[in-house]
Design an enzyme around this catalytic site. Structure first.
Site, PDB file in Angstrom:
ATOM      1  N   TYR A   1       0.829  -1.202   0.000  1.00  0.00           N
ATOM      2  CA  TYR A   1       0.000   0.000   0.000  1.00  0.00           C
ATOM      3  C   TYR A   1       0.863   1.250   0.000  1.00  0.00           C
ATOM      4  O   TYR A   1       1.753   1.405   0.835  1.00  0.00           O
ATOM      5  CB  TYR A   1      -0.913   0.013   1.238  1.00  0.00           C
ATOM      6  N   PHE A   2       0.598   2.118  -0.957  1.00  0.00           N
ATOM      7  CA  PHE A   2       1.240   3.427  -1.026  1.00  0.00           C
ATOM      8  C   PHE A   2       0.277   4.408  -0.359  1.00  0.00           C
ATOM      9  O   PHE A   2      -0.626   4.952  -1.012  1.00  0.00           O
ATOM     10  CB  PHE A   2       1.512   3.814  -2.469  1.00  0.00           C
ATOM     11  N   ASP A   3       0.447   4.612   0.933  1.00  0.00           N
ATOM     12  CA  ASP A   3      -0.576   5.325   1.700  1.00  0.00           C
ATOM     13  C   ASP A   3      -0.720   6.782   1.300  1.00  0.00           C
ATOM     14  O   ASP A   3      -1.785   7.376   1.497  1.00  0.00           O
ATOM     15  CB  ASP A   3      -0.263   5.227   3.193  1.00  0.00           C
TER      16      ASP A   3
ATOM     17  N   LEU B   1      -4.072   9.036  -0.220  1.00  0.00           N
ATOM     18  CA  LEU B   1      -4.031  10.423   0.252  1.00  0.00           C
ATOM     19  C   LEU B   1      -4.233  10.466   1.768  1.00  0.00           C
ATOM     20  O   LEU B   1      -5.267  10.907   2.272  1.00  0.00           O
ATOM     21  CB  LEU B   1      -5.085  11.287  -0.453  1.00  0.00           C
TER      22      LEU B   1
ATOM     23  N   GLY C   1      -3.522  12.244   4.128  1.00  0.00           N
ATOM     24  CA  GLY C   1      -3.935  13.464   4.800  1.00  0.00           C
ATOM     25  C   GLY C   1      -5.432  13.534   5.043  1.00  0.00           C
ATOM     26  O   GLY C   1      -5.900  14.241   5.937  1.00  0.00           O
ATOM     27  N   ARG C   2      -6.213  12.771   4.263  1.00  0.00           N
ATOM     28  CA  ARG C   2      -7.676  12.741   4.453  1.00  0.00           C
ATOM     29  C   ARG C   2      -8.057  12.204   5.826  1.00  0.00           C
ATOM     30  O   ARG C   2      -9.136  12.494   6.342  1.00  0.00           O
ATOM     31  CB  ARG C   2      -8.346  11.855   3.393  1.00  0.00           C
TER      32      ARG C   2
ATOM     33  N   TYR D   1      -3.351   0.970  10.775  1.00  0.00           N
ATOM     34  CA  TYR D   1      -2.182   1.633  11.362  1.00  0.00           C
ATOM     35  C   TYR D   1      -2.450   3.109  11.632  1.00  0.00           C
ATOM     36  O   TYR D   1      -3.157   3.789  10.885  1.00  0.00           O
ATOM     37  CB  TYR D   1      -0.969   1.520  10.425  1.00  0.00           C
TER      38      TYR D   1
ATOM     39  N   HIS E   1       6.300  -7.537   7.231  1.00  0.00           N
ATOM     40  CA  HIS E   1       6.109  -6.416   6.315  1.00  0.00           C
ATOM     41  C   HIS E   1       7.112  -5.314   6.625  1.00  0.00           C
ATOM     42  O   HIS E   1       7.867  -5.395   7.596  1.00  0.00           O
ATOM     43  CB  HIS E   1       4.679  -5.874   6.415  1.00  0.00           C
TER      44      HIS E   1
ATOM     45  N   GLU F   1      22.744  12.443 -11.556  1.00  0.00           N
ATOM     46  CA  GLU F   1      21.537  11.796 -11.071  1.00  0.00           C
ATOM     47  C   GLU F   1      21.569  10.279 -11.234  1.00  0.00           C
ATOM     48  O   GLU F   1      21.129   9.542 -10.347  1.00  0.00           O
ATOM     49  CB  GLU F   1      20.313  12.370 -11.797  1.00  0.00           C
TER      50      GLU F   1
ATOM     51  N   HIS G   1       9.331  -5.005   9.916  1.00  0.00           N
ATOM     52  CA  HIS G   1       8.531  -5.427  11.060  1.00  0.00           C
ATOM     53  C   HIS G   1       8.266  -6.932  11.013  1.00  0.00           C
ATOM     54  O   HIS G   1       7.547  -7.419  10.134  1.00  0.00           O
ATOM     55  CB  HIS G   1       7.211  -4.651  11.074  1.00  0.00           C
TER      56      HIS G   1
END
Length: 685
Positions: free
Chosen positions: A311-313, A318, A320-321, A397, A451, A500, A612
């Site tokens: 999961y890309f939180d 988003l 912040g929601r 979490y 994970h 880069e 973890h």
């Protein structure tokens, strides 16, 4: 066009000249954004706002405005829209200054989808309740759709042709015995379901094994589970009778020698802007912008129902929601200043989370201290730090993001992790008695898959300006030689990161590896480049195989550091549209042109992480765990910048050159006794 929208836009244009270019969008401005967007030709009652955020002006335009050389930059907002009926998604930029749509583009899904909407997720229970296959799968486990709660989770990208162009979620079920029962204790494992949000239909049910649903309660808020209250803990009160040491003007903060601006974005959460430190009356720039640009939580269980869990939180959900409204005495203690967070809901209306950001001071022990054996001088100073934080709850979490500023110029960022671990049914030990290799058993029959939590901080550095270089510094052990006959010598190596394409670097605790961000223009009084040093935590990078889907989508996690030249369009480590992105977005795109990095305006992308392996102590709620990094001044100042910090006062315990200290000196090295002086400077008898 709606007359009221025109009026609001006119009011906004009148205010634009006094709004700082980096100020967070206000409720009034979000209303203006909605008014502009509502007049776009394809806007309908089924259009939902996926994201509204400040489209920050480029750095040079902000500098020109601040110096009085140019007017305020055009104030703009970036807007992501999704039509629930047609399935069309767009990415637009609108001008609050002019009331016009600056540009717009269709997001066709080939390079990722917009984040999953709450509106879409709310329909999932109804979709599953009407699906015969899902009802039958639950029935084989003695369950009905009314017995379970559904956790809709991001789908990732696995190259399935039947998912091309769709908005897919993958779902797991958890049994809930009664409304106040915490579901994480009761996973319905061996079963998962894939849905298309566009059509509102089930695509596939994966039913591989029937597990017993773990029965033990996970209700950590139940007094019977908590047990008798711990006795003997006395109250701790933190007070500042004269008030806090910081001053606040809107989002501008001054504390000690620090100055900065706060910001909030529904995707990145808390943002720090324009950090500077006053040195002999000069505000010296250190960091233009610091934020958490992305995070990913990949799971290591390869079972058919869980291999896709990552999961890309920030980019997919988003986070912040889900910002918490903080409570005095619970989340923050002391003399607190709160800031509200404002963002657009899915209908484009402003939503305010009160007390979203907490700021306060903390005592931090000794700042510096010395008892001199020869003079008897005994000096100590207390350290303190400014703490700026917010918490967000993403599913199971809870994440706290804390930025600390110290009196000596140090900056620290810390992610705090608590909440409930994501659970599974524990498959049982192997035939030879060894534990299941991909999860821990944390309660009878209850597992917690292994994970990681990988956070990527985007650090737009400006060490004494925008001409910087990043040097990799290692401690070097030297062998016995003609110049090192006793083998005691060691030194350091320092090599610049020149472009880069070669900027991907990994921490190495055995070498004490750090990364120095140095000015290529400014030096201290000794002729040394002024600089800050990034001290990483030497933790594992992304554990997944490089060929895996998550590794291709989370390239930022493969290294602890990447460095790029400043580009305002390069804001997120995994790219703009992370949901269902096939991979290669973000960092791989940013470094592909291999721009030079010496003496340039640089951005550091630093991944700090926690791997973890859950333990029984993490159940039923996880004590706080931490991941962090530190930025420390290195030859930035000519000397210790905290010499002028006042000695502690008020208690009478910190008197320089006390009789006790002199007694210790006398009994030590036989120092001349007339070097021991009283608090007023006179010799002690």
């Amino acid at each position: 066009m709606n007359t009221r929208n025109l009026d609001v836009a006119a009011e906004q244009r009148q205010l634009a000249s006094v709004v700082h270019p980096l100020a967070s969008l206000s409720s009034e401005e979000i209303d203006v954004v909605r008014g502009i967007v509502a007049n776009m030709p394809d806007f309908t009652e089924n259009t939902r706002f996926s994201y509204v955020g400040l489209e920050e002006p480029i750095k040079s335009d902000v500098f020109a405005w601040e110096s009085g050389e140019a007017p305020a930059p055009d104030r703009r907002a970036r807007v992501w829209l999704h039509d629930l009926d047609k399935g069309v998604s767009t990415d637009s930029v609108v001008s609050l200054t002019t009331g016009l749509v600056v540009k717009t583009a269709v997001v066709d899904g080939s390079e990722g989808q917009l984040p999953v909407l709450d509106t879409e997720a709310m329909n999932i229970i109804a979709i599953l309740a009407s699906d015969e296959g899902w009802v039958a799968a639950l029935a084989t486990r003695g369950l009905t759709t009314g017995d379970v709660q559904i956790m809709p989770l991001s789908a990732g990208h696995y190259g399935y042709p039947d998912e091309d162009g769709l908005r897919v979620v993958r779902c797991l079920a958890f049994k809930q015995d009664y409304p106040a029962d915490h579901i994480w204790a009761h996973p319905v494992d061996g079963l998962s379901v894939y849905l298309d949000l566009l059509q509102g239909v089930v695509l596939k049910i994966i039913d591989t094994r029937i597990f017993d649903v773990p029965a033990e309660s996970g209700n950590y808020d139940d007094p019977e589970i908590q047990g008798a209250p711990l006795q003997g803990l006395k109250p701790i009160k933190i007070t500042q009778p004269e008030g806090p040491s910081f001053t606040v003007d809107g989002e501008h903060i001054a504390w000690g020698n620090w100055k900065l601006r706060l910001g909030f974005d529904v995707r990145e959460g808390l943002i720090l802007h324009q950090l500077s430190f006053a040195d002999e009356g000069v505000d010296r720039p250190i960091m233009y912008r610091g934020s958490i640009s992305e995070m990913v939580v990949p799971y290591g269980d390869p079972s058919p129902n869980r291999f896709w869990q990552n999961y890309f939180d920030a980019g997919e959900f988003l986070y912040g929601r889900f910002t918490n409204s903080l409570a005095l005495g619970c989340d923050c203690v002391g003399e607190i200043k709160y800031f509200d967070a404002v963002f657009a809901d899915e209908l484009g209306a402003p939503r305010v989370v009160e007390n979203a950001i907490c700021m306060h001071e903390e005592d931090f022990g000794s700042l510096w201290k010395h008892t001199d054996l020869f003079t008897g001088a005994h000096e100590v100073r207390r350290s303190r730090r400014l703490v700026i934080s917010f918490f967000t709850t993403v599913g199971n979490y809870d994440y706290g993001f804390f930025w600390y500023l110290y009196l000596d110029g140090t900056i620290e960022c810390e992610a705090k992790l608590t909440g409930v671990v994501f659970t599974s049914a524990y498959p049982g030990d192997n035939a030879d008695g060894t534990p299941y290799p991909y999860a821990s058993q944390i309660a009878p029959g209850l597992g917690a898959p292994y994970h990681q939590h990988l956070f990527n901080a985007r650090l737009d550095m400006t060490i004494d300006g925008t001409s910087n270089v990043v040097n990799e510094i290692d401690a070097v052990r030297l062998p016995v030689s003609a110049t090192n006959p006793h083998g005691n010598a060691f030194t350091k190596s320092s090599s610049p990161i020149t472009s880069e394409a070669v900027s991907g670097r990994v921490a190495d605790g055995s070498r004490g590896r750090v990364w120095q961000i140095a000015s290529t223009d400014a030096t201290n009084r000794l002729g040394q480049p002024t600089s800050y040093v990034l001290h990483p935590t030497d933790a594992p990078t992304l554990m997944m195989d490089p060929s895996s889907s998550v590794a291709k989508r989370a390239t930022f996690g493969a290294k602890h550091l990447y460095v790029t030249r400043y580009d305002p369009a390069e804001r997120y480590a995994a790219g703009d549209f992370v949901n269902m992105h096939p991979g290669g977005g973000g960092i791989p795109e940013f470094i592909a042109d291999d721009e030079p990095l010496v003496g340039e305006d640089l951005v550091l992308w630093h991944t700090f992480a926690l791997t973890h392996f859950p333990r029984s102590e993490d159940w039923p709620i996880m004590p706080m765990d931490y991941a962090r990094f530190t930025l420390k001044p290195y030859n930035f100042f000519d000397k210790n910048p905290t010499l002028n910090v006042p000695a502690p006062v008020g208690e009478g315990h910190c008197i320089a050159s006390s009789d006790q200290a002199c007694g210790e000196v006398r009994s030590g090295l036989g120092v001349r006794e007339d070097h021991c002086v009283d608090g007023d400077g006179s010799p002690l008898p």
